[in-house]
Design an enzyme around this catalytic site. Structure first.
Site, short mmCIF file in Angstrom:
data_model
loop_
_atom_site.label_atom_id
_atom_site.label_comp_id
_atom_site.label_asym_id
_atom_site.label_seq_id
_atom_site.Cartn_x
_atom_site.Cartn_y
_atom_site.Cartn_z
N ASN A 6 0.88 -1.22 0.02
CA ASN A 6 -0.14 0.03 0.01
C ASN A 6 0.85 1.19 -0.02
OD1 ASN A 6 -1.95 2.23 0.40
ND2 ASN A 6 -2.50 1.41 2.33
N HIS A 94 -9.73 1.50 4.83
CA HIS A 94 -8.49 1.90 5.36
C HIS A 94 -8.43 2.89 6.42
CE1 HIS A 94 -4.38 2.95 6.37
NE2 HIS A 94 -3.90 1.79 5.63
N GLU A 163 -5.79 -4.57 10.65
CA GLU A 163 -4.60 -3.38 11.07
C GLU A 163 -5.14 -2.57 12.22
OE1 GLU A 163 -2.59 -2.31 7.16
OE2 GLU A 163 -4.45 -0.99 6.79
N GLY A 169 2.20 2.86 11.07
CA GLY A 169 3.12 3.74 11.10
C GLY A 169 3.94 4.05 12.34
N SER A 206 3.20 -1.72 10.44
CA SER A 206 4.34 -1.59 11.00
C SER A 206 4.97 -2.92 10.47
CB SER A 206 4.73 -1.32 12.29
OG SER A 206 4.16 0.05 12.67
N GLY A 227 2.86 -0.87 4.51
CA GLY A 227 2.73 0.68 4.01
C GLY A 227 3.96 0.83 3.82
P1 13P Z 1 2.71 0.98 7.97
O1 13P Z 1 3.37 -0.66 7.46
O2 13P Z 1 3.58 2.12 7.32
O3 13P Z 1 2.54 0.73 9.18
O4 13P Z 1 1.38 1.00 7.15
C1 13P Z 1 0.30 0.01 7.18
C2 13P Z 1 -0.72 0.28 6.48
O5 13P Z 1 -1.53 1.29 6.97
C3 13P Z 1 -0.96 -0.67 5.39
O6 13P Z 1 -2.10 -0.35 5.00
#
Ligand code: 13P
Length: 245
Positions: A6, A94, A163, A169, A206, A227
């Site tokens: 993503n 999301h 998630e 993040g 993450s 992400g």
């Molecule tokens: P991160 O991997 O940057 O934490 O993001 C996860 C995410 O939101 C994927 O959709």
């Protein structure tokens, strides 16, 4: 195993070059099991679609309008527009879009419109840190599933992406034991509700080349929604390699 990149609001035409590395990896026999899906911003979807056309890599959109075809909605893109350029998947629900106003009702409409367009749904669910502290995680997840999938009977084309919002993040992932219990709960709930034995459950938040070694030990996890780490092909490849040894 699914590996879904993503890219959020990142990436330019130049980024396409680095993806070629991942395409090469996907062609190796050893990685046939890896289902790789790229979800770049709308501006790159068509290029990605063309680039990956003759490969096993698929593309996905990151969101859509709730109407299936067209309408006077400045800045919006419909599921039909997305599927018409060869895109196969779409992320819906999301948390970053829930924050911008997508509630369970809108998410349900988006999912139905997208399913009508034969898009496979990457359906994101997850609790905030506040909800978690109030012990509402299970309640929130079930509610997101019940309302998001209202009037939907068949879930063979839906991937459930758990998630936890506080993990996105932040560099923090849930304790493996907690996560395992959460996934067991989700699997049981979804299987019972939809009379579907093996729903596809993936984890996001993450994910990196280190913690994936722990995460993959959870049997119920059938892939990752990545992400930050997915924007760097070397890191993304590392995640794939560490998962599929
Ligand atoms: P991160 O991997 O940057 O934490 O993001 C996860 C995410 O939101 C994927 O959709």
């Amino acid at each position: 195993m699914y590996f879904i990149a993503n890219w959020k609001m990142y990436g330019s035409l130049n980024s396409l070059n680095s993806v070629k590395k991942v395409i090469r990896l996907s062609k190796k026999k050893k990685f046939k099991r890896a289902k790789i899906i790229y979800c770049p911003p709308y501006t790159l979807l068509n290029d990605f679609s063309k680039l990956t056309k003759k490969t096993r890599i698929k593309t996905g959109a990151q969101n859509c309008h709730e109407l299936e075809f067209a309408g006077p909605f400045t800045g919006s893109v419909s599921p039909h527009m997305i599927s018409s350029i060869g895109v196969k998947y779409i992320i819906i629900g999301h948390s970053e879009n829930r924050f911008l106003g997508d509630n369970n009702l809108i998410i349900n409409k988006k999912i139905i419109s997208s399913m009508n367009q034969k898009l496979k749904i990457i359906f994101c669910i997850g609790e905030t840190i506040k909800e978690r502290k109030e012990n509402k995680t299970t309640y929130v997840l079930k509610k997101q599933i019940i309302m998001g999938l209202k009037n939907i009977k068949k879930i063979d084309n839906i991937l459930f992406a758990y998630e936890p919002v506080w993990s996105i993040g932040s560099g923090i992932i849930p304790k493996i034991n907690d996560l395992q219990n959460q996934f067991k709960m989700l699997k049981k709930f979804i299987s019972n509700r939809f009379k579907y034995k093996n729903p596809t459950l993936i984890y996001g938040g993450s994910v990196n080349q280190k913690n994936v070694i722990l995460l993959k030990q959870i049997n119920e996890i059938k892939g990752f929604l990545v992400g930050g780490a997915s924007q760097n092909s070397n890191k993304f490849i590392d995640i794939i390699k560490k998962t599929i040894i």
